[in-house]
Design an enzyme around this catalytic site. Structure first.
Site, PDB file in Angstrom:
ATOM      1  N   ASN A  19      35.523 -41.472  -3.666  1.00 56.96           N
ATOM      2  CA  ASN A  19      36.531 -41.800  -2.656  1.00 56.96           C
ATOM      3  C   ASN A  19      36.045 -41.556  -1.232  1.00 56.96           C
ATOM      4  OD1 ASN A  19      38.478 -42.922  -4.256  1.00 56.96           O
ATOM      5  ND2 ASN A  19      39.554 -40.990  -4.613  1.00 56.96           N
ATOM      6  N   HIS A  63      38.011 -35.134 -12.317  1.00 56.52           N
ATOM      7  CA  HIS A  63      38.590 -36.312 -11.674  1.00 56.52           C
ATOM      8  C   HIS A  63      38.219 -37.561 -12.456  1.00 56.52           C
ATOM      9  CE1 HIS A  63      38.922 -39.169  -8.030  1.00 56.52           C
ATOM     10  NE2 HIS A  63      40.110 -38.981  -8.547  1.00 56.52           N
ATOM     11  N   SER A 106      42.975 -36.314  -6.762  1.00 49.78           N
ATOM     12  CA  SER A 106      42.039 -37.233  -6.105  1.00 49.78           C
ATOM     13  C   SER A 106      41.660 -36.735  -4.730  1.00 49.78           C
ATOM     14  CB  SER A 106      42.687 -38.602  -5.903  1.00 49.78           C
ATOM     15  OG  SER A 106      43.026 -39.176  -7.101  1.00 49.78           O
ATOM     16  N   GLU A 147      34.324 -37.037 -12.243  1.00 50.92           N
ATOM     17  CA  GLU A 147      33.743 -36.129 -11.258  1.00 50.92           C
ATOM     18  C   GLU A 147      34.172 -34.711 -11.632  1.00 50.92           C
ATOM     19  OE1 GLU A 147      33.506 -38.969  -7.274  1.00 50.92           O
ATOM     20  OE2 GLU A 147      35.359 -37.875  -7.635  1.00 50.92           O
TER      21      GLU A 147
HETATM   22  P1  NAD Z   1      52.065 -40.987 -11.814  1.00 51.81           P
HETATM   23  O1  NAD Z   1      53.107 -41.009 -10.765  1.00 51.81           O
HETATM   24  O2  NAD Z   1      51.782 -42.201 -12.600  1.00 51.81           O
HETATM   25  O3  NAD Z   1      52.406 -39.796 -12.852  1.00 51.81           O
HETATM   26  C1  NAD Z   1      52.716 -38.491 -12.455  1.00 51.81           C
HETATM   27  C2  NAD Z   1      53.630 -37.876 -13.518  1.00 51.81           C
HETATM   28  O4  NAD Z   1      53.751 -36.467 -13.215  1.00 51.81           O
HETATM   29  C3  NAD Z   1      55.046 -38.443 -13.522  1.00 51.81           C
HETATM   30  O5  NAD Z   1      55.373 -38.898 -14.820  1.00 51.81           O
HETATM   31  C4  NAD Z   1      55.932 -37.257 -13.101  1.00 51.81           C
HETATM   32  O6  NAD Z   1      57.178 -37.216 -13.775  1.00 51.81           O
HETATM   33  C5  NAD Z   1      55.084 -36.075 -13.503  1.00 51.81           C
HETATM   34  N1  NAD Z   1      55.357 -34.858 -12.770  1.00 51.81           N
HETATM   35  C6  NAD Z   1      55.590 -34.711 -11.442  1.00 51.81           C
HETATM   36  N2  NAD Z   1      55.756 -33.411 -11.141  1.00 51.81           N
HETATM   37  C7  NAD Z   1      55.612 -32.708 -12.300  1.00 51.81           C
HETATM   38  C8  NAD Z   1      55.652 -31.331 -12.618  1.00 51.81           C
HETATM   39  N3  NAD Z   1      55.869 -30.401 -11.694  1.00 51.81           N
HETATM   40  N4  NAD Z   1      55.445 -30.964 -13.914  1.00 51.81           N
HETATM   41  C9  NAD Z   1      55.217 -31.912 -14.858  1.00 51.81           C
HETATM   42  N5  NAD Z   1      55.189 -33.233 -14.618  1.00 51.81           N
HETATM   43  C10 NAD Z   1      55.368 -33.639 -13.334  1.00 51.81           C
HETATM   44  O7  NAD Z   1      50.740 -40.452 -11.079  1.00 51.81           O
HETATM   45  P2  NAD Z   1      49.202 -40.768 -11.435  1.00 51.81           P
HETATM   46  O8  NAD Z   1      48.782 -42.003 -10.740  1.00 51.81           O
HETATM   47  O9  NAD Z   1      49.002 -40.641 -12.896  1.00 51.81           O
HETATM   48  O10 NAD Z   1      48.470 -39.564 -10.670  1.00 51.81           O
HETATM   49  C11 NAD Z   1      48.476 -38.250 -11.182  1.00 51.81           C
HETATM   50  C12 NAD Z   1      47.358 -37.450 -10.544  1.00 51.81           C
HETATM   51  O11 NAD Z   1      46.105 -38.079 -10.805  1.00 51.81           O
HETATM   52  C13 NAD Z   1      47.453 -37.284  -9.036  1.00 51.81           C
HETATM   53  O12 NAD Z   1      46.958 -36.014  -8.689  1.00 51.81           O
HETATM   54  C14 NAD Z   1      46.527 -38.376  -8.517  1.00 51.81           C
HETATM   55  O13 NAD Z   1      46.000 -38.077  -7.259  1.00 51.81           O
HETATM   56  C15 NAD Z   1      45.442 -38.353  -9.574  1.00 51.81           C
HETATM   57  N6  NAD Z   1      44.667 -39.595  -9.747  1.00 51.81           N
HETATM   58  C16 NAD Z   1      45.275 -40.805  -9.709  1.00 51.81           C
HETATM   59  C17 NAD Z   1      44.517 -41.955  -9.911  1.00 51.81           C
HETATM   60  C18 NAD Z   1      45.160 -43.316  -9.914  1.00 51.81           C
HETATM   61  O14 NAD Z   1      44.453 -44.302  -9.704  1.00 51.81           O
HETATM   62  N7  NAD Z   1      46.446 -43.443 -10.150  1.00 51.81           N
HETATM   63  C19 NAD Z   1      43.143 -41.861 -10.139  1.00 51.81           C
HETATM   64  C20 NAD Z   1      42.559 -40.594 -10.204  1.00 51.81           C
HETATM   65  C21 NAD Z   1      43.326 -39.471  -9.996  1.00 51.81           C
END
Ligand code: NAD
Length: 388
Positions: A191, A141, A120, A153
């Site tokens: 964002n 994204h 993000s 995106e």
């Molecule tokens: P989350 O915490 O729900 O999930 C992340 C997962 O990644 C966890 O299950 C963790 O165990 C795993 N993980 C961490 N390090 C790892 C590694 N080295 N190898 C494999 N697995 C690993 O997070 P999320 O909210 O799903 O966000 C994930 C990504 O998406 C981030 O980059 C975030 O910025 C982006 N994002 C989030 C949102 C949102 O609203 N939550 C929206 C768009 C983008």
């Protein structure tokens, strides 16, 4: 990349499990990996529940749901992603950890496989720099919840191959998504352009012009937004929203336009994160009394206009800086965050001279760079042009 491409998804959290569902729904075989085995198991169990609900609602046949789930293979070793033609990373938002993962992945996958990041707030270019072939890396994204929100995106990094953004957009369209292409700049489109929705609303509150309930009411009734800024921050989580604001501000080398607020920082410090903690700007405990809006129609119109004009200015600035096309900027805000109208189209309707004079008045009154009008807005008014 087509339906026969095996899709790898890394990170089985909120976003990863949603993206896996979207890819499987589009007919792909999907390999879902997480560093924590329990996260993959939880995601698969969650997806099974989602499928049950879709079947119950009659949106999917039982056979289709079973087939969809059958296409998602859990993986407990990164090596199981070796056969993937596209890998989408959705792990923790940490540049060092993402870079290491991309370097490890590149050693495993085919020479022509594409690597995408769902980051993000990090630079796609910086993540891609960890790879020997940065030209195969792109930002995809998705928005939360990925199966429901259509926007994606598509963000080429500095070294991304020239065709990669177009190829990725085509694939996203096959997934029934709405792709928009944007430059690798902080906050991408949504964002970044959405910051004033929160920031200016908080500023109005801090100045004592109106309380939260009145501001939320104004944005919904006058602006037609589905939720008011304070309600939305409570839904997103004040910790998450504050972090995004802070990251965008820092990434723009502390441009005052994006400066975070003490009000939100205090919410985070108090642990008043929003719905998830039962208390945010509003109280969510059973029986909590909600504040009622005050003010007359003129006050509501003025509040809404001040926030809207700041949003319009940000959209104009994004267009001015070539972040995306005017159509994509407008599409991003309607499809990614459900704005009732594209901001540039809205600006044309309100009159660009009207927008400019409000910003000039605010800038003169406060003497703050925060309110500086986009040069594109100034130029358009000078040349009697509209955005469309
Ligand atoms: P989350 O915490 O729900 O999930 C992340 C997962 O990644 C966890 O299950 C963790 O165990 C795993 N993980 C961490 N390090 C790892 C590694 N080295 N190898 C494999 N697995 C690993 O997070 P999320 O909210 O799903 O966000 C994930 C990504 O998406 C981030 O980059 C975030 O910025 C982006 N994002 C989030 C949102 C949102 O609203 N939550 C929206 C768009 C983008």
């Amino acid at each position: 990349m087509d339906k026969s491409t095996i899709i790898g998804v890394i990170g089985a959290g909120t976003m990863g499990s949603g993206i896996a569902q979207v890819a499987a729904q589009a007919g792909h075989a999907v390999v879902l990996f997480d560093a924590r085995k329990e996260a993959v198991d939880k995601a698969i169990a969650g997806l099974a529940k989602t499928m049950d609900k879709l079947v119950e609602k009659g949106k999917l046949t039982a056979d289709a749901a079973k087939a969809l789930l059958g296409r998602i293979a859990p993986a407990h070793d990164l090596k199981q992603l070796a056969g993937c033609g596209l890998v989408i990373e959705a792990i923790i938002e940490d540049l060092g950890i993402k870079k290491k993962l991309f370097a490890d992945l590149e050693a495993l996958i085919a020479a022509d496989a594409v690597l995408a990041t769902n980051t993000s707030s990090l630079s796609v270019t910086a993540i891609a720099a960890a790879c020997k072939k940065p030209e195969r890396v792109i930002g995809l994204h998705f928005f939360n919840p990925a199966p429901l929100l259509p926007l994606v995106e598509v963000v080429p990094g500095l070294a991304s191959g020239t065709e990669l953004a177009a190829r990725s957009s085509q694939l996203m369209a096959l997934w029934n998504k709405t792709p928009v292409i944007c430059k690798d700049t902080p906050g991408f489109i949504v964002n970044r352009v959405a910051r004033p929705f929160y920031g200016e609303a908080i500023r109005i509150f801090e100045e004592g012009i109106a309380d939260m309930a009145t501001i939320d009411h104004a944005m919904k009734t006058v602006g037609g937004f589905k939720m008011g800024p304070f309600e939305l921050m409570d839904l997103i989580g004040n910790d998450t929203n504050f972090t995004v604001t802070k990251t965008v501000w820092e990434s723009f080398f502390y441009d005052p336009r994006y400066r975070p607020s003490f009000t939100q920082q205090r919410q985070v410090e108090a642990g008043w994160l929003g719905r998830k903690t039962g208390r945010g700007y509003y109280a969510y405990a059973d029986g909590a009394i909600q504040p009622t809006p005050s003010g007359n129609a003129q006050v509501h119109a003025d509040i809404c206009w001040r926030v809207l004009v700041m949003l319009i200015n940000e959209a104009a600035e994004a267009l001015h800086m070539g972040i995306a096309s005017r159509e994509d900027i407008d599409m991003a805000m309607t499809k990614g965050v459900n704005y009732p109208k594209g901001l540039l189209k809205w600006a044309d309707e309100k009159g660009l001279a009207n927008c400019l004079s409000t910003l000039e008045r605010l800038q003169a009154e406060y003497g703050e760079d925060r309110y500086r009008p986009s040069p594109l807005l100034r130029r358009s008014v000078r040349e009697s042009k509209t955005f469309y």
